[in-house]
Scaffold this motif. Structure first.
Motif, PDB file in Angstrom:
ATOM      1  N   THR A  57       0.828  -1.202   0.000  1.00  0.00           N
ATOM      2  CA  THR A  57       0.000   0.000   0.000  1.00  0.00           C
ATOM      3  C   THR A  57       0.859   1.247   0.000  1.00  0.00           C
ATOM      4  N   THR A  58       1.906   1.258   0.814  1.00  0.00           N
ATOM      5  CA  THR A  58       2.798   2.416   0.879  1.00  0.00           C
ATOM      6  C   THR A  58       3.510   2.632  -0.452  1.00  0.00           C
ATOM      7  N   ALA A  59       3.959   1.561  -1.082  1.00  0.00           N
ATOM      8  CA  ALA A  59       4.642   1.690  -2.373  1.00  0.00           C
ATOM      9  C   ALA A  59       3.692   2.239  -3.436  1.00  0.00           C
ATOM     10  N   LEU A  60       2.480   1.718  -3.495  1.00  0.00           N
ATOM     11  CA  LEU A  60       1.514   2.186  -4.484  1.00  0.00           C
ATOM     12  C   LEU A  60       1.101   3.626  -4.210  1.00  0.00           C
ATOM     13  N   ALA A  61       0.846   3.958  -2.949  1.00  0.00           N
ATOM     14  CA  ALA A  61       0.440   5.320  -2.606  1.00  0.00           C
ATOM     15  C   ALA A  61       1.556   6.312  -2.904  1.00  0.00           C
ATOM     16  N   THR A  62       2.794   5.932  -2.648  1.00  0.00           N
ATOM     17  CA  THR A  62       3.923   6.818  -2.938  1.00  0.00           C
ATOM     18  C   THR A  62       4.053   7.053  -4.435  1.00  0.00           C
ATOM     19  N   ALA A  63       3.910   6.004  -5.238  1.00  0.00           N
ATOM     20  CA  ALA A  63       3.987   6.160  -6.690  1.00  0.00           C
ATOM     21  C   ALA A  63       2.862   7.061  -7.208  1.00  0.00           C
ATOM     22  N   LEU A  64       1.654   6.852  -6.711  1.00  0.00           N
ATOM     23  CA  LEU A  64       0.534   7.684  -7.137  1.00  0.00           C
ATOM     24  C   LEU A  64       0.715   9.135  -6.703  1.00  0.00           C
ATOM     25  N   PHE A  65       1.214   9.346  -5.482  1.00  0.00           N
ATOM     26  CA  PHE A  65       1.426  10.705  -5.002  1.00  0.00           C
ATOM     27  C   PHE A  65       2.523  11.407  -5.784  1.00  0.00           C
ATOM     28  N   VAL A  66       3.583  10.701  -6.135  1.00  0.00           N
ATOM     29  CA  VAL A  66       4.653  11.301  -6.934  1.00  0.00           C
ATOM     30  C   VAL A  66       4.107  11.737  -8.291  1.00  0.00           C
ATOM     31  N   LEU A  67       3.281  10.902  -8.909  1.00  0.00           N
ATOM     32  CA  LEU A  67       2.657  11.302 -10.177  1.00  0.00           C
ATOM     33  C   LEU A  67       1.761  12.521  -9.988  1.00  0.00           C
ATOM     34  N   PHE A  68       0.992  12.546  -8.917  1.00  0.00           N
ATOM     35  CA  PHE A  68       0.133  13.688  -8.626  1.00  0.00           C
ATOM     36  C   PHE A  68       0.963  14.954  -8.428  1.00  0.00           C
ATOM     37  N   TYR A  69       2.031  14.858  -7.653  1.00  0.00           N
ATOM     38  CA  TYR A  69       2.850  16.030  -7.366  1.00  0.00           C
ATOM     39  C   TYR A  69       3.574  16.532  -8.620  1.00  0.00           C
ATOM     40  N   LEU A  70       4.071  15.609  -9.433  1.00  0.00           N
ATOM     41  CA  LEU A  70       4.703  16.022 -10.688  1.00  0.00           C
ATOM     42  C   LEU A  70       3.703  16.709 -11.607  1.00  0.00           C
ATOM     43  N   ASN A  71       2.478  16.222 -11.628  1.00  0.00           N
ATOM     44  CA  ASN A  71       1.443  16.881 -12.407  1.00  0.00           C
ATOM     45  C   ASN A  71       1.134  18.266 -11.841  1.00  0.00           C
ATOM     46  N   TYR A  72       1.130  18.386 -10.523  1.00  0.00           N
ATOM     47  CA  TYR A  72       0.868  19.669  -9.868  1.00  0.00           C
ATOM     48  C   TYR A  72       1.962  20.687 -10.214  1.00  0.00           C
ATOM     49  N   VAL A  73       3.211  20.251 -10.196  1.00  0.00           N
ATOM     50  CA  VAL A  73       4.326  21.150 -10.471  1.00  0.00           C
ATOM     51  C   VAL A  73       4.419  21.494 -11.953  1.00  0.00           C
ATOM     52  N   ASN A  74       4.277  20.495 -12.817  1.00  0.00           N
ATOM     53  CA  ASN A  74       4.484  20.706 -14.252  1.00  0.00           C
ATOM     54  C   ASN A  74       3.222  21.091 -15.011  1.00  0.00           C
ATOM     55  N   GLY A  75       2.049  20.872 -14.431  1.00  0.00           N
ATOM     56  CA  GLY A  75       0.800  21.245 -15.086  1.00  0.00           C
ATOM     57  C   GLY A  75       0.476  20.432 -16.320  1.00  0.00           C
ATOM     58  N   TRP A  76       0.733  19.133 -16.278  1.00  0.00           N
ATOM     59  CA  TRP A  76       0.437  18.278 -17.428  1.00  0.00           C
ATOM     60  C   TRP A  76      -1.055  18.227 -17.721  1.00  0.00           C
ATOM     61  N   VAL A  77      -1.860  18.025 -16.709  1.00  0.00           N
ATOM     62  CA  VAL A  77      -3.314  17.994 -16.850  1.00  0.00           C
ATOM     63  C   VAL A  77      -3.878  19.021 -15.870  1.00  0.00           C
ATOM     64  N   THR A  78      -4.622  19.978 -16.381  1.00  0.00           N
ATOM     65  CA  THR A  78      -5.213  21.016 -15.530  1.00  0.00           C
ATOM     66  C   THR A  78      -6.732  20.930 -15.601  1.00  0.00           C
ATOM     67  N   ALA A  79      -7.395  21.668 -14.733  1.00  0.00           N
ATOM     68  CA  ALA A  79      -8.863  21.679 -14.721  1.00  0.00           C
ATOM     69  C   ALA A  79      -9.408  22.271 -16.009  1.00  0.00           C
ATOM     70  N   ASP A  80      -8.692  23.234 -16.591  1.00  0.00           N
ATOM     71  CA  ASP A  80      -9.148  23.833 -17.859  1.00  0.00           C
ATOM     72  C   ASP A  80      -9.135  22.824 -19.001  1.00  0.00           C
ATOM     73  N   MET A  81      -8.225  21.886 -18.966  1.00  0.00           N
ATOM     74  CA  MET A  81      -8.170  20.858 -20.010  1.00  0.00           C
ATOM     75  C   MET A  81      -9.335  19.884 -19.921  1.00  0.00           C
ATOM     76  N   LEU A  82      -9.920  19.736 -18.749  1.00  0.00           N
ATOM     77  CA  LEU A  82     -11.002  18.779 -18.542  1.00  0.00           C
ATOM     78  C   LEU A  82     -12.382  19.405 -18.686  1.00  0.00           C
ATOM     79  N   ASP A  83     -12.462  20.712 -18.920  1.00  0.00           N
ATOM     80  CA  ASP A  83     -13.745  21.410 -19.062  1.00  0.00           C
ATOM     81  C   ASP A  83     -14.192  21.339 -20.509  1.00  0.00           C
ATOM     82  N   TYR A  84     -15.006  20.341 -20.838  1.00  0.00           N
ATOM     83  CA  TYR A  84     -15.428  20.121 -22.223  1.00  0.00           C
ATOM     84  C   TYR A  84     -16.635  20.938 -22.627  1.00  0.00           C
ATOM     85  N   TRP A  85     -17.397  21.485 -21.690  1.00  0.00           N
ATOM     86  CA  TRP A  85     -18.621  22.191 -22.014  1.00  0.00           C
ATOM     87  C   TRP A  85     -18.441  23.706 -22.094  1.00  0.00           C
ATOM     88  N   ASN A  86     -17.250  24.191 -21.874  1.00  0.00           N
ATOM     89  CA  ASN A  86     -17.045  25.626 -21.909  1.00  0.00           C
ATOM     90  C   ASN A  86     -16.079  26.024 -22.969  1.00  0.00           C
TER      91      ASN A  86
END
Length: 86
Positions: A57-86
């Motif tokens: 569980t710790t290994a999986l959670a750490t891997a998922l959190f690292v991906l989340f944090y890298l996305n947060y820092v680099n902005g690979w996927v943002t909320a604006d990219m997921l807004d299909y109706w606007n």
């Protein structure tokens, strides 16, 4: 990101990963080839490897959190990219 927020998000990932990991470690007494104890449910686990589950569980959670944090820092996927109706 504030460290308290990062810690809270990590714990959310940890509990999410726990529910993903738990079913893969469960073996019933029937699957293990052992006799049931009187009063034991057939679906009860024969052996519960708690340390192995926590480590996975710790290994999986750490891997998922690292991906989340890298996305947060680099902005690979943002909320604006997921807004299909606007």
């Amino acid at each position: 990101m504030w460290w308290g927020s990062a810690l809270a998000i990590y714990f959310l990932f940890w509990f999410f990963a726990l529910f993903l990991v738990l079913p893969f470690s469960a073996r019933t007494s029937v699957e293990a080839g052992e006799a049931l104890i009187p009063g034991q449910a057939e679906s009860a686990p024969h052996h519960f490897p708690a340390l192995r589950i926590v480590l996975r569980t710790t290994a999986l959670a750490t891997a998922l959190f690292v991906l989340f944090y890298l996305n947060y820092v680099n902005g690979w996927v943002t909320a604006d990219m997921l807004d299909y109706w606007n």
